[in-house]
Enzyme design. Sequence first.
Site, mmCIF file in Angstrom:
data_model
loop_
_atom_site.group_PDB
_atom_site.id
_atom_site.type_symbol
_atom_site.label_atom_id
_atom_site.label_comp_id
_atom_site.label_asym_id
_atom_site.label_seq_id
_atom_site.Cartn_x
_atom_site.Cartn_y
_atom_site.Cartn_z
ATOM 1 N N PHE A 14 8.714 51.363 18.574
ATOM 2 C CA PHE A 14 8.330 51.966 19.828
ATOM 3 C C PHE A 14 7.514 53.212 19.500
ATOM 4 O O PHE A 14 7.909 53.979 18.626
ATOM 5 C CB PHE A 14 9.656 52.328 20.496
ATOM 6 C CG PHE A 14 9.564 52.926 21.850
ATOM 7 C CD1 PHE A 14 9.373 52.101 22.941
ATOM 8 C CD2 PHE A 14 9.708 54.286 22.028
ATOM 9 C CE1 PHE A 14 9.307 52.643 24.210
ATOM 10 C CE2 PHE A 14 9.649 54.826 23.298
ATOM 11 C CZ PHE A 14 9.452 54.000 24.389
ATOM 12 N N SER A 219 13.416 59.249 28.932
ATOM 13 C CA SER A 219 14.114 58.398 27.971
ATOM 14 C C SER A 219 13.226 57.214 27.653
ATOM 15 O O SER A 219 12.188 56.997 28.277
ATOM 16 C CB SER A 219 15.460 57.934 28.527
ATOM 17 O OG SER A 219 15.273 56.748 29.257
ATOM 18 N N LYS A 220 13.673 56.449 26.688
ATOM 19 C CA LYS A 220 12.909 55.313 26.230
ATOM 20 C C LYS A 220 12.625 54.309 27.353
ATOM 21 O O LYS A 220 11.605 53.638 27.363
ATOM 22 C CB LYS A 220 13.759 54.628 25.145
ATOM 23 C CG LYS A 220 12.969 54.044 24.029
ATOM 24 C CD LYS A 220 13.899 53.639 22.920
ATOM 25 C CE LYS A 220 13.290 52.468 22.201
ATOM 26 N NZ LYS A 220 13.946 52.146 20.966
ATOM 27 N N ARG A 221 13.568 54.235 28.294
ATOM 28 C CA ARG A 221 13.430 53.238 29.351
ATOM 29 C C ARG A 221 12.521 53.691 30.494
ATOM 30 O O ARG A 221 12.151 52.904 31.345
ATOM 31 C CB ARG A 221 14.811 52.886 29.915
ATOM 32 C CG ARG A 221 15.615 51.999 29.010
ATOM 33 C CD ARG A 221 17.054 51.905 29.469
ATOM 34 N NE ARG A 221 17.682 53.219 29.506
ATOM 35 C CZ ARG A 221 18.137 53.859 28.424
ATOM 36 N NH1 ARG A 221 18.037 53.305 27.246
ATOM 37 N NH2 ARG A 221 18.690 55.050 28.516
ATOM 38 N N ASP A 222 12.186 54.977 30.518
ATOM 39 C CA ASP A 222 11.381 55.456 31.639
ATOM 40 C C ASP A 222 9.989 54.852 31.621
ATOM 41 O O ASP A 222 9.393 54.697 30.559
ATOM 42 C CB ASP A 222 11.267 56.978 31.596
ATOM 43 C CG ASP A 222 12.514 57.633 32.136
ATOM 44 O OD1 ASP A 222 12.979 57.194 33.203
ATOM 45 O OD2 ASP A 222 13.032 58.556 31.481
#
Length: 448
Positions: A14, A219-222
Amino acid sequence: MSVRVRFAPSPTGFLHIGGARTALFNWLYARHTGGTFILRIEDTDTARNTQEAVEVILTGLRWLGLDWDEGPVESRADGPSKGDRSPYFQSQRGHIYQKRVQELKDKGFAYEDEGAVKFRMQREPIVIPDLIVGDVTRLLTDREELEPDFVIVRSDGQPVFHLVNVVDDLEMQITHVLRGEDHLTNTAKHIALFRAFGVEPPKYAHIPLILNIDGTKMSKRDKGASLTAYMAEGYVPEAVVNYLYLLGWSPKGNREIVPMEEVIQLFDLPQILRHNARFDMDKLQWMNWEYIRAMSPTRFNELAIPALHKAGLSTSGFDSSYIHEALATCKEKVKLLSDVPAFTDFYFVPELAYDPDAAAKYFVAGNKGRLLKLRDDFAELTNFDADLLQTTLKKVAAELGIKVGELVHPLRLACTGKTIGPSLYHLMTVLGKDCVLKRLDEAVARMG
Ligand code: GLU
């Protein structure tokens, strides 16, 4: 001394937008000072690191145009090019870490403890002179108060982050460490390690974090957190780069669109803002649009043609001037490169797929005679020029005693299969007389 900076990502699969910005700031500082930008992959955690995860980083940096200056040049059939250097990999530098651990042991700064190796941390508080946040005195946490020493080699033989990060900054003669503020908690340990090696630490500049627009931590999911998402969604690299350097750095006069060459001239560490930046997706989209509108047609083609191919449209069999003119009719209209296929597919398909609602509305018996008349008048034209097409259409509407719009909508649908798209007269010019007449015949055949 010449500036030497590095971007040192851990390959997690990522590339966070914050990481991309850290890479960009390092690169800009190197280019501004005429220094060296190094890419170092921190891949000592072999369980987590994969080749694909490394590729995500390399592809992202290349997409942004951030070339690194050191590392072996990868051989390619067509000769080496600058961006094709291989970065440094920590996984290939084990012998260097071993040597350095031995040095610490020899100097009495490291010792064995239950199979691991620990670093004898200095007991006095350490002041971190930070170029962005100022002097930071790092007090020990309660746990560190009890046990200030920390592991530098795990019992399985793996050297840990603090050690390898410092050893490499030292070996690579890094002069400035620009990294995310989340690393500030590690820096006291790093300074202590540098001192133990008898080397002056580099200058530190911790860059404030990027928050979501509502001020919460990203966060990573945003949405918006991954650079790969922008690459996939049709953003233009130069717009993303421009947006990224404004996230935490600002030229005088609140300017927003600033060409890269100028940023390289202006960029310096004291102007990095001390407060956290907020990620504003709407602004990035606006900027992307501005960049598309302002870019040269050649650059637009370079980006738009792969977008067509990605959407499954083939441009082979069309000559380059046709492709060029077709794309020129949508350049002012698309906000994202991924909008290009929907705007221009009718130029490249042999058979149109008509929008069913629009077909039900406009391909009706009452329009048949009107489109046939239009077809006949278009067939008379020896020059299929946009102004002439417009005059002809107006003339036909006047003769039929109807409004121009009553011809325009069915005509657009006949030519493109849709109700929206590039300017009608321009797109007809690009399609050319034969194609327009053929498409009118096909449309008329559907009108009962
Ligand atoms: N591998 C670390 C990270 O990805 C690097 C930290 C640094 O830049 O020193 O966060």
